[in-house]
Design a protein around this motif. Structure first.
Motif, PDB file in Angstrom:
ATOM      1  N   SER A   1       0.865  -1.183   0.000  1.00 29.89           N
ATOM      2  CA  SER A   1       0.000   0.000   0.000  1.00 29.89           C
ATOM      3  C   SER A   1       0.898   1.228   0.000  1.00 29.89           C
ATOM      4  O   SER A   1       1.977   1.216   0.602  1.00 29.89           O
ATOM      5  CB  SER A   1      -0.922   0.009   1.221  1.00 29.89           C
ATOM      6  N   ILE A   2       0.454   2.279  -0.671  1.00 33.35           N
ATOM      7  CA  ILE A   2       1.324   3.423  -0.930  1.00 33.35           C
ATOM      8  C   ILE A   2       0.739   4.694  -0.323  1.00 33.35           C
ATOM      9  O   ILE A   2      -0.471   4.947  -0.400  1.00 33.35           O
ATOM     10  CB  ILE A   2       1.527   3.596  -2.449  1.00 33.35           C
ATOM     11  N   GLU A   3       1.615   5.490   0.281  1.00 31.01           N
ATOM     12  CA  GLU A   3       1.236   6.782   0.855  1.00 31.01           C
ATOM     13  C   GLU A   3       2.320   7.809   0.538  1.00 31.01           C
ATOM     14  O   GLU A   3       3.475   7.447   0.319  1.00 31.01           O
ATOM     15  CB  GLU A   3       1.059   6.689   2.373  1.00 31.01           C
ATOM     16  N   GLY A   4       1.928   9.088   0.552  1.00 31.56           N
ATOM     17  CA  GLY A   4       2.910  10.147   0.412  1.00 31.56           C
ATOM     18  C   GLY A   4       3.799  10.206   1.640  1.00 31.56           C
ATOM     19  O   GLY A   4       3.451   9.703   2.710  1.00 31.56           O
ATOM     20  N   VAL A   5       4.943  10.852   1.502  1.00 31.97           N
ATOM     21  CA  VAL A   5       5.872  10.925   2.630  1.00 31.97           C
ATOM     22  C   VAL A   5       5.297  11.753   3.773  1.00 31.97           C
ATOM     23  O   VAL A   5       5.684  11.604   4.931  1.00 31.97           O
ATOM     24  CB  VAL A   5       7.238  11.509   2.196  1.00 31.97           C
ATOM     25  N   GLN A   6       4.352  12.649   3.465  1.00 37.18           N
ATOM     26  CA  GLN A   6       3.652  13.408   4.490  1.00 37.18           C
ATOM     27  C   GLN A   6       2.167  13.440   4.151  1.00 37.18           C
ATOM     28  O   GLN A   6       1.786  13.832   3.045  1.00 37.18           O
ATOM     29  CB  GLN A   6       4.180  14.843   4.590  1.00 37.18           C
ATOM     30  N   ASN A   7       1.349  13.040   5.100  1.00 33.65           N
ATOM     31  CA  ASN A   7      -0.108  13.126   4.970  1.00 33.65           C
ATOM     32  C   ASN A   7      -0.604  13.965   6.145  1.00 33.65           C
ATOM     33  O   ASN A   7      -0.734  13.458   7.265  1.00 33.65           O
ATOM     34  CB  ASN A   7      -0.751  11.730   4.996  1.00 33.65           C
ATOM     35  N   ILE A   8      -0.851  15.234   5.881  1.00 28.71           N
ATOM     36  CA  ILE A   8      -1.140  16.179   6.964  1.00 28.71           C
ATOM     37  C   ILE A   8      -2.610  16.554   6.965  1.00 28.71           C
ATOM     38  O   ILE A   8      -3.140  17.058   5.962  1.00 28.71           O
ATOM     39  CB  ILE A   8      -0.265  17.440   6.821  1.00 28.71           C
ATOM     40  N   GLU A   9      -3.252  16.307   8.096  1.00 28.24           N
ATOM     41  CA  GLU A   9      -4.640  16.719   8.263  1.00 28.24           C
ATOM     42  C   GLU A   9      -4.678  18.218   8.581  1.00 28.24           C
ATOM     43  O   GLU A   9      -3.974  18.689   9.481  1.00 28.24           O
ATOM     44  CB  GLU A   9      -5.303  15.934   9.388  1.00 28.24           C
ATOM     45  N   ILE A  10      -5.484  18.949   7.828  1.00 30.02           N
ATOM     46  CA  ILE A  10      -5.632  20.388   8.053  1.00 30.02           C
ATOM     47  C   ILE A  10      -6.851  20.598   8.952  1.00 30.02           C
ATOM     48  O   ILE A  10      -7.990  20.376   8.538  1.00 30.02           O
ATOM     49  CB  ILE A  10      -5.816  21.139   6.717  1.00 30.02           C
ATOM     50  N   ARG A  11      -6.599  21.005  10.193  1.00 28.41           N
ATOM     51  CA  ARG A  11      -7.672  21.209  11.164  1.00 28.41           C
ATOM     52  C   ARG A  11      -7.711  22.666  11.609  1.00 28.41           C
ATOM     53  O   ARG A  11      -6.665  23.312  11.737  1.00 28.41           O
ATOM     54  CB  ARG A  11      -7.476  20.305  12.382  1.00 28.41           C
ATOM     55  N   PRO A  12      -8.904  23.187  11.873  1.00 33.14           N
ATOM     56  CA  PRO A  12      -8.998  24.570  12.345  1.00 33.14           C
ATOM     57  C   PRO A  12      -8.481  24.686  13.776  1.00 33.14           C
ATOM     58  O   PRO A  12      -8.690  23.790  14.589  1.00 33.14           O
ATOM     59  CB  PRO A  12     -10.508  24.856  12.273  1.00 33.14           C
ATOM     60  N   GLN A  13      -7.800  25.771  14.070  1.00 32.68           N
ATOM     61  CA  GLN A  13      -7.299  26.015  15.418  1.00 32.68           C
ATOM     62  C   GLN A  13      -8.116  27.080  16.142  1.00 32.68           C
ATOM     63  O   GLN A  13      -7.775  27.476  17.246  1.00 32.68           O
ATOM     64  CB  GLN A  13      -5.824  26.426  15.357  1.00 32.68           C
ATOM     65  N   THR A  14      -9.164  27.526  15.500  1.00 35.75           N
ATOM     66  CA  THR A  14     -10.087  28.467  16.118  1.00 35.75           C
ATOM     67  C   THR A  14     -11.490  28.132  15.623  1.00 35.75           C
ATOM     68  O   THR A  14     -11.653  27.361  14.666  1.00 35.75           O
ATOM     69  CB  THR A  14      -9.716  29.919  15.758  1.00 35.75           C
ATOM     70  N   SER A  15     -12.487  28.682  16.260  1.00 39.16           N
ATOM     71  CA  SER A  15     -13.867  28.378  15.875  1.00 39.16           C
ATOM     72  C   SER A  15     -14.437  29.513  15.033  1.00 39.16           C
ATOM     73  O   SER A  15     -14.056  30.672  15.171  1.00 39.16           O
ATOM     74  CB  SER A  15     -14.723  28.159  17.118  1.00 39.16           C
ATOM     75  N   GLY A  16     -15.362  29.149  14.144  1.00 40.92           N
ATOM     76  CA  GLY A  16     -16.002  30.148  13.290  1.00 40.92           C
ATOM     77  C   GLY A  16     -16.628  29.492  12.070  1.00 40.92           C
ATOM     78  O   GLY A  16     -16.555  28.267  11.891  1.00 40.92           O
TER      79      GLY A  16
ATOM     80  N   LYS B   1      -3.795  37.857  18.699  1.00 36.10           N
ATOM     81  CA  LYS B   1      -3.258  37.974  17.337  1.00 36.10           C
ATOM     82  C   LYS B   1      -3.127  36.607  16.683  1.00 36.10           C
ATOM     83  O   LYS B   1      -3.430  36.432  15.498  1.00 36.10           O
ATOM     84  CB  LYS B   1      -1.894  38.672  17.378  1.00 36.10           C
ATOM     85  N   GLU B   2      -2.655  35.618  17.476  1.00 37.42           N
ATOM     86  CA  GLU B   2      -2.518  34.271  16.931  1.00 37.42           C
ATOM     87  C   GLU B   2      -3.874  33.692  16.561  1.00 37.42           C
ATOM     88  O   GLU B   2      -4.033  33.070  15.500  1.00 37.42           O
ATOM     89  CB  GLU B   2      -1.814  33.365  17.944  1.00 37.42           C
ATOM     90  N   ASN B   3      -4.864  33.894  17.424  1.00 37.18           N
ATOM     91  CA  ASN B   3      -6.206  33.401  17.118  1.00 37.18           C
ATOM     92  C   ASN B   3      -6.749  34.051  15.849  1.00 37.18           C
ATOM     93  O   ASN B   3      -7.429  33.394  15.046  1.00 37.18           O
ATOM     94  CB  ASN B   3      -7.154  33.667  18.288  1.00 37.18           C
TER      95      ASN B   3
END
Length: 369
Positions: A54-69, A163-165
């Protein structure tokens, strides 16, 4: 007299019949076949062991929100190639902007309190030096200044968090890669607790192929590389090749880069990871293929498949004796084949002569020319 003549006639007939039968039997026994034969020898062969991968990319990154909205914009489509830092989504930022304005106001208040405390110290200090008021008053003012400074630091930290939020409302890609599924639509309410990621970005500049070997095969590797560290074992392992799901060999070779340190007790197998370059982005995460690992057998006895026949799940060949009479013999073969030949593990030895073709005509005891 008649009876005597009859007896003589019967005896003569029996002798003639026996003589004919004997002649036929001799002819049958002397019958032979002209077939191709082959003398077995020892040769070195290179085979390729095959494993499903089975094959995967070297990085499989889940993009998750770090704030609500609410999702305000989606700037990508599924399967799109994106660059590191590219904006993927924007989340409604009104709440975060208000929080930042409030934090900035608190910083101004805290700075004012620090200035006020410093001013009070500058007013009280000369009076203390002249003995007009006691040291306690000055110590109190200094304590107030320390508290004001601490409050200022806290306000600055709160402003930094605000500012980070606010920056989290702009969702960027952390790597170069390919976009996966987009489960959320515009206007969807998301937060850090949302169960599914906004999407997945996969770096497929190189890919990993995951496959397994048996515990027995791992033991063979360890015995052959006894005394080596894991890094040294990986270095001496040969390059591996990959056959894609359409049956075509991938043009780039790969290397085994990791071997799991544990044997799966349920399956008795060990996981391996091979890395392949993927400059043309031909292979995607989720693909499948066949890993082929070359392996050399120094002393192999090869028997053509055409020289064998199967009976009740066992494999046989016809071996010729010194008089070229054929006799069937069971052989044990390796699970892997070399071209159109079996690799024999038991049953025949170097120097044996076998019938190489036309074995459907052969039976035990027949002469082969």
């Amino acid at each position: 007299m008649n009876f005597k003549n009859q007896l003589i006639f019967v005896a003569i007939a029996v002798m003639i019949f026996t003589s004919c039968g004997s002649e036929q039997q001799k002819q049958q026994q002397s019958k032979s076949l002209d077939l191709k034969t082959e003398s077995l020898g020892i040769t070195k062969v290179e085979i390729k062991q095959q494993y499903a991968a089975s094959i995967e990319g070297v990085q499989n990154i889940e993009i998750r929100p770090q704030t609500s909205g609410f999702i305000e914009s989606c700037n990508i489509i599924e399967g799109q190639e994106v660059k590191k830092g590219q904006v993927l989504f924007t989340i409604n930022s009104e709440n975060q902007k208000q929080s930042l304005r409030a934090a900035e106001a608190l910083v101004l208040v805290a700075e004012s309190n620090v200035e006020k405390a410093q001013l009070e110290i500058s007013q009280v200090k000369p009076l203390v030096e002249k003995g007009i008021i006691g040291e306690v008053e000055l110590a109190t003012k200094r304590s107030n200044l320390s508290a004001a400074i601490a409050q200022l630091e806290k306000s600055k930290a709160d402003r930094k968090n605000a500012k980070e939020n606010l920056s989290y409302t702009i969702v960027r890609s952390p790597v170069n890669g390919v976009v996966g599924d987009l489960p959320y639509k515009l206007g969807s309410l998301v937060s850090s607790q949302t169960p599914m990621p906004l999407t997945t970005v996969t770096d497929i500049s190189s890919v990993y192929a995951f496959f397994t070997q048996t515990e027995k095969e791992l033991l063979e590797l360890n015995r052959g590389t006894r005394g080596m560290s894991q890094e040294e074992r990986l270095k001496v392992m040969p390059d591996v090749s990959l056959m894609l799901s359409d049956g075509i060999m991938y043009e780039h070779s790969g290397r085994v880069v990791a071997i799991n340190g544990l044997v799966n007790p349920r399956t008795g197998s060990v996981s391996y990871k091979a890395e392949f370059p993927n400059p043309d982005k031909l292979i995607r995460t989720g693909s499948s293929g066949i890993i082929k690992i070359p392996s050399a057998i120094e002393k192999a006895i090869l028997v053509p498949q055409a020289a064998t026949y199967e009976l009740q799940g066992k494999l046989f060949v016809y071996v010729l004796d010194q008089e070229n009479k054929a006799s069937s013999r069971e052989i044990k073969v390796n699970s892997l084949k070399y071209e159109d030949k079996y690799i024999v593990e038991a049953g025949v030895k170097p120097g044996d002569k076998i019938v190489a073709e036309g074995i459907i005509k052969v039976h035990d005891g027949i002469m082969i020319n």
